[in-house]
Write a protein that holds these residues in place. Sequence first.
Motif, mmCIF file in Angstrom:
data_model
loop_
_atom_site.group_PDB
_atom_site.id
_atom_site.type_symbol
_atom_site.label_atom_id
_atom_site.label_comp_id
_atom_site.label_asym_id
_atom_site.label_seq_id
_atom_site.Cartn_x
_atom_site.Cartn_y
_atom_site.Cartn_z
ATOM 1 N N THR A 100 1.233 -1.558 0.233
ATOM 2 C CA THR A 100 0.098 -0.141 0.127
ATOM 3 C C THR A 100 0.604 1.354 -0.296
ATOM 4 O OG1 THR A 100 -1.247 -1.087 1.325
ATOM 5 C CG2 THR A 100 -2.003 1.456 1.131
ATOM 6 N N GLU A 102 3.219 3.785 -0.935
ATOM 7 C CA GLU A 102 3.918 4.117 -1.997
ATOM 8 C C GLU A 102 5.285 3.192 -2.738
ATOM 9 O OE1 GLU A 102 2.469 7.067 -5.874
ATOM 10 O OE2 GLU A 102 5.034 7.810 -4.828
ATOM 11 N N ARG A 105 6.333 -0.398 -3.665
ATOM 12 C CA ARG A 105 5.239 -0.509 -5.143
ATOM 13 C C ARG A 105 6.579 -0.178 -5.704
ATOM 14 N NH1 ARG A 105 0.172 2.725 -5.672
ATOM 15 N NH2 ARG A 105 0.440 3.136 -3.754
ATOM 16 N N LEU A 106 6.747 0.959 -5.885
ATOM 17 C CA LEU A 106 8.253 1.620 -6.465
ATOM 18 C C LEU A 106 9.280 1.115 -6.145
ATOM 19 C CD1 LEU A 106 7.608 5.491 -6.207
ATOM 20 C CD2 LEU A 106 6.803 3.907 -8.310
ATOM 21 N N GLN A 138 -6.807 -6.250 4.348
ATOM 22 C CA GLN A 138 -7.711 -5.346 3.808
ATOM 23 C C GLN A 138 -8.640 -4.533 4.292
ATOM 24 O OE1 GLN A 138 -9.559 -7.130 0.473
ATOM 25 N NE2 GLN A 138 -7.708 -6.644 -1.286
ATOM 26 N N PRO A 142 -8.513 -0.507 5.008
ATOM 27 C CA PRO A 142 -9.375 -0.326 3.921
ATOM 28 C C PRO A 142 -8.903 -0.157 2.268
ATOM 29 C CG PRO A 142 -10.375 0.236 5.997
ATOM 30 C CD PRO A 142 -9.111 -0.298 5.138
ATOM 31 N N ARG A 143 -8.035 0.867 2.976
ATOM 32 C CA ARG A 143 -7.298 1.385 0.848
ATOM 33 C C ARG A 143 -5.448 0.557 0.883
ATOM 34 N NH1 ARG A 143 -9.000 7.458 0.730
ATOM 35 N NH2 ARG A 143 -11.036 7.390 1.581
ATOM 36 N N SER A 144 -6.168 -0.469 0.142
ATOM 37 C CA SER A 144 -5.019 -1.162 0.215
ATOM 38 C C SER A 144 -4.599 -1.910 -1.311
ATOM 39 C CB SER A 144 -4.616 -2.452 1.238
ATOM 40 O OG SER A 144 -5.857 -3.830 0.745
ATOM 41 N N PHE A 145 -3.051 -2.045 -0.851
ATOM 42 C CA PHE A 145 -2.613 -2.588 -2.909
ATOM 43 C C PHE A 145 -2.389 -3.522 -1.985
ATOM 44 C CE2 PHE A 145 -0.027 -2.509 -6.579
ATOM 45 C CZ PHE A 145 -0.788 -1.960 -7.549
ATOM 46 N N LEU A 146 -2.438 -5.312 -2.861
ATOM 47 C CA LEU A 146 -1.643 -6.198 -2.147
ATOM 48 C C LEU A 146 -1.152 -6.723 -3.252
ATOM 49 C CD1 LEU A 146 -3.489 -7.280 0.738
ATOM 50 C CD2 LEU A 146 -2.667 -9.261 -0.282
ATOM 51 N N ALA A 147 -0.313 -7.075 -3.616
ATOM 52 C CA ALA A 147 0.509 -7.898 -4.477
ATOM 53 C C ALA A 147 0.940 -9.643 -4.434
ATOM 54 C CB ALA A 147 1.675 -7.192 -5.009
ATOM 55 N N THR B 78 -14.531 3.506 0.385
ATOM 56 C CA THR B 78 -12.630 3.510 0.736
ATOM 57 C C THR B 78 -12.185 4.212 -1.018
ATOM 58 O OG1 THR B 78 -13.025 1.601 -1.613
ATOM 59 C CG2 THR B 78 -12.764 1.365 1.511
ATOM 60 N N VAL B 269 -0.528 -11.418 -9.003
ATOM 61 C CA VAL B 269 -2.081 -11.398 -8.980
ATOM 62 C C VAL B 269 -1.947 -10.155 -7.970
ATOM 63 C CG1 VAL B 269 -4.367 -11.972 -7.620
ATOM 64 C CG2 VAL B 269 -2.468 -13.101 -9.292
ATOM 65 N N TRP B 271 -4.597 -6.677 -5.931
ATOM 66 C CA TRP B 271 -5.242 -6.419 -5.509
ATOM 67 C C TRP B 271 -5.164 -5.615 -5.095
ATOM 68 C CZ3 TRP B 271 -8.564 -11.306 -4.441
ATOM 69 C CH2 TRP B 271 -7.906 -11.921 -4.348
ATOM 70 N N ILE B 272 -6.411 -4.584 -5.903
ATOM 71 C CA ILE B 272 -6.347 -2.745 -5.369
ATOM 72 C C ILE B 272 -7.890 -2.155 -4.966
ATOM 73 C CG2 ILE B 272 -6.302 -0.525 -6.113
ATOM 74 C CD1 ILE B 272 -4.586 -1.744 -8.322
ATOM 75 N N THR B 273 -7.814 -1.991 -3.083
ATOM 76 C CA THR B 273 -8.886 -1.384 -2.487
ATOM 77 C C THR B 273 -8.864 -0.288 -1.894
ATOM 78 O OG1 THR B 273 -9.049 -3.778 -2.272
ATOM 79 C CG2 THR B 273 -10.045 -2.140 -1.305
ATOM 80 N N GLY B 274 -9.541 0.591 -3.459
ATOM 81 C CA GLY B 274 -9.802 2.286 -2.748
ATOM 82 C C GLY B 274 -8.829 3.114 -3.167
ATOM 83 N N VAL B 276 -5.896 4.504 -2.958
ATOM 84 C CA VAL B 276 -4.457 4.269 -1.831
ATOM 85 C C VAL B 276 -3.175 5.436 -2.583
ATOM 86 C CG1 VAL B 276 -4.093 1.515 -2.782
ATOM 87 C CG2 VAL B 276 -3.681 2.799 -3.733
#
Lengths: 187, 717
Positions: A100, A102, A105-106, A138, A142-147, B78, B269, B271-274, B276
């Motif tokens: 989540t 950044e 992620r980068l 999550q 609740p605002r998440s980026f999961l890889a 979100t 895969v 998963w994007i929620t809201g 970020v």
Amino acid sequence: MSSADLLQAFREAAIRVGAQVKFFSQAQEAAAYISDQAGGLILVPPSPALERLDLAGALRKRGCDLASRDFRVVAPQAPAGVSGANFAIADTGTIVLESTDEATRLATTLPERHFVLLDPRKIVADGLAAIPWVRRLQQRRPRSFLAYISGPSRTADIERVLTIGVHGPCELHILLLDGLSDDFLEN
Amino acid sequence: MNKQRTQDYKQRIDQALAKPKLQEALHKFGDAYLVSRANAFAGLDFEALRREIGAMKDEVRDNREQLLAQFMDNARTTGAIVHLAKTAEDANDYIADLAQKRGVKTVAKSKSMASEEIHLNDALAKVGVKAVETDLGEWIIQLAGQRPSHMVMPAIHMFKEEVAELFGKVTGNSEPAEIAHLVRVAREQLRQTYFDAEMGITGANIAVAETGGIALVTNEGNARLAATLPKIHVALVGIEKLVPTLEDAAKVIRVLPKNATGQFLTSYVTWITGAVPCGEGEKELHIVLLDNGRSTLAESPHCRDALRCIRCGACANVCPVYQTVGGHVFGHIYIGAIGIILTAFFHGLDKAAEIVRACIGCRACVAICPSHIDLEGIILHLRSVIGEEEGIGAAKSIVFKKVMRNRKLFHSLVRAASLLQKPVSKGERTIRHLPAYFSSFTEWRTLPTIAAKPLRDLLPQVPQKVDQPRYRVAFFGGCGNDFIYPEMGLDLVRVLNRLGVAVYYPEEQNCCGIPALYSGDRETAVELAEQNVKALLAENPDYVVTTCPTCTMALRRDFVEHLKDNPAWARQAEALAEKTLDVSAFIHNVLEERIPAGTASESETVTYHDSCHLRRGAGVWQEPRALLEDAGYQLKEMARADRCCGFGGSYSFTSHPPISREITKDKVNDIAASGAAVVAMDCPGCLIMLRGALEKRGLPVRAAHTIELLAERLDRD
């Protein structure tokens, strides 16, 4: 499955999809491996587990060039990124990384090499067994980026020939380190 | 029918057939795909998995309004901005408008079939926004100004030399046609785009109602970049991508890559929620939910199962028609079997009218579909809808409506034809050449003649050599067995008599109706169903046996479907369905008998061709093999034994002979490569095709129906 079976299954599946899998008992050894392989500037995003380990300190001691911020600016020149892992999935050799922030992620999408440190106790059997943890991650954010990451970036778009490293990392190094963290919610 | 449209379509077929390199590539891919797929599913129960996905997707369809509302609520909570687009235009307007408002100049796009469906790039270009495709295959076809020819591998029709030329124009250098180098060029050329783009557009493979989040299933890593670097992220999501829970999402993810490319899992895969974090602030996330015909599809009782589709593209991978002409012919935007159906609902019946006839009906797609969709059944339905809208052509219409429905007229015309053919048959059992207009029919195969006496005349004269029969069975001959290969029917009587079964031939039986149904004339098919149910049940047989699996499918599947709303016929149709089976299955599974090898000393080698409707319609494939081996034949399997022979009834005569010809060529090559002396099969249609093609090629392989080979063993006792 016993934890030894899970580890064995994970290792086999990760190698099958082209990841390098190494075992270490000491953080110093892991740092030495990264230092040897990184090939230049290493992006080190915030990570509770890696900070406890003082991986950044260990890398600096070896003369590595590190960046821990302004990734948008420095990432295009960085050949390597380092991250922890929340947990892993045995049957597909998958690393699960909450990305989540950044910076995470980068550091794990732009460089050619991604080094990921994983505690061998944090492995679940399959995609369905992963879901309760995905849900908890999550719910926590609740605002998440999961890889889910399984091996290096790949394509078969030209003549269906499997070719490694198109837009994402060309190398995925999974460093299994005992005692790193048994908490699935942190990486 | 629209003549210009049909002409253009036929021209596209000819153009595709002129590219043998494309065919070779698609064939190789099809073979390699099946090997990796089998490996990926090893130890898993595919049937159970696909039933589970089918059931879950049906639940989504039934509760779609509630789930959609739940998804939208959770996504908004979100921080996502959600827009429900009724039409393609609506979605395009929304995204183009947003791009304009935010001053977007460049968009980094990852692969999205939904964006292809609505022609989003064109809509953005109109307002001066440049959309750059970052998926390697999509970028290639964008540079070439083409559209995808496969849902998962958009540039599967292109070769590295063509890619090198396209990339050379971008870099201004001469790029070597080496794949690893070209991939490198794409990485370097596209890298800056993610940083420059003010907006990233992705699709989504899954939308999870429980969380309001999406999941992206990808390999290249471009979607992660497109969703991360630009300030704005637009996810364009077809509403059929909804699943209720994360567990349901995991079930889709478990199957999708395995069935799409034979991978256990894709590299990523996501998963994007809201909304970020993004840079100093947070991402502006827009989720555009696309309907564009999906709700209409959900309301169609005959077609709605197509909403179960998870877009793996496997129906194209295994399709012999796709492997022959590729996705630019066999598709509109969406390609292959599912493409026909989606095209009809997303782009209009007119756009689907030609490709709906391109399906040869082999059901290879049905067997491989991970969502358990009866693609062929839906395609047949659409064909009849188009047949009703546009007509099926005057000639066919007369044959089906005026002739076939009147059994006596139909049969007397067939008898007349048996006399009329004498000038070309010269009294032989096959026709090698036809004059002038019809010569293309015999260019690459000989054709069987219509027999002097049909089975319906011969059979009553054969004494039933069975004293106290175990069973009394009605024989449904079907047109092939009745009028072309009557001797095959006599062989059936001899074999069944030997096994203690009495056989009779109900005279009122008529064509099974499949030719009419496959040509889009459902009305005639229903009329024929009634005639046959009545004729076959009249004397209350213990079983009804056939030598033709296509007829079997008609009796077991189609009659029940045709007559289900008719109180007078529904139960009888079901009764007939329960009693009907192919003769190999009858001998092996009901009688539990075998024909022993007898005194056969030498062992003749046989390779077995699985007829589409026997293997994938009736699920029968082990039975004839077991019977042949018990009868002393040495089985030598050919490669791709269950691939279509190219017959497809009128498909090979009138609708698509050039495609048939190629599919048959493949099959004959596989038969020849097996080295067997005989190719056995359980279908008169396949026999017409393969006997004729083997004869024309001058190959010393005999083609025979299993029942003929079994009957020959009786002679040796």
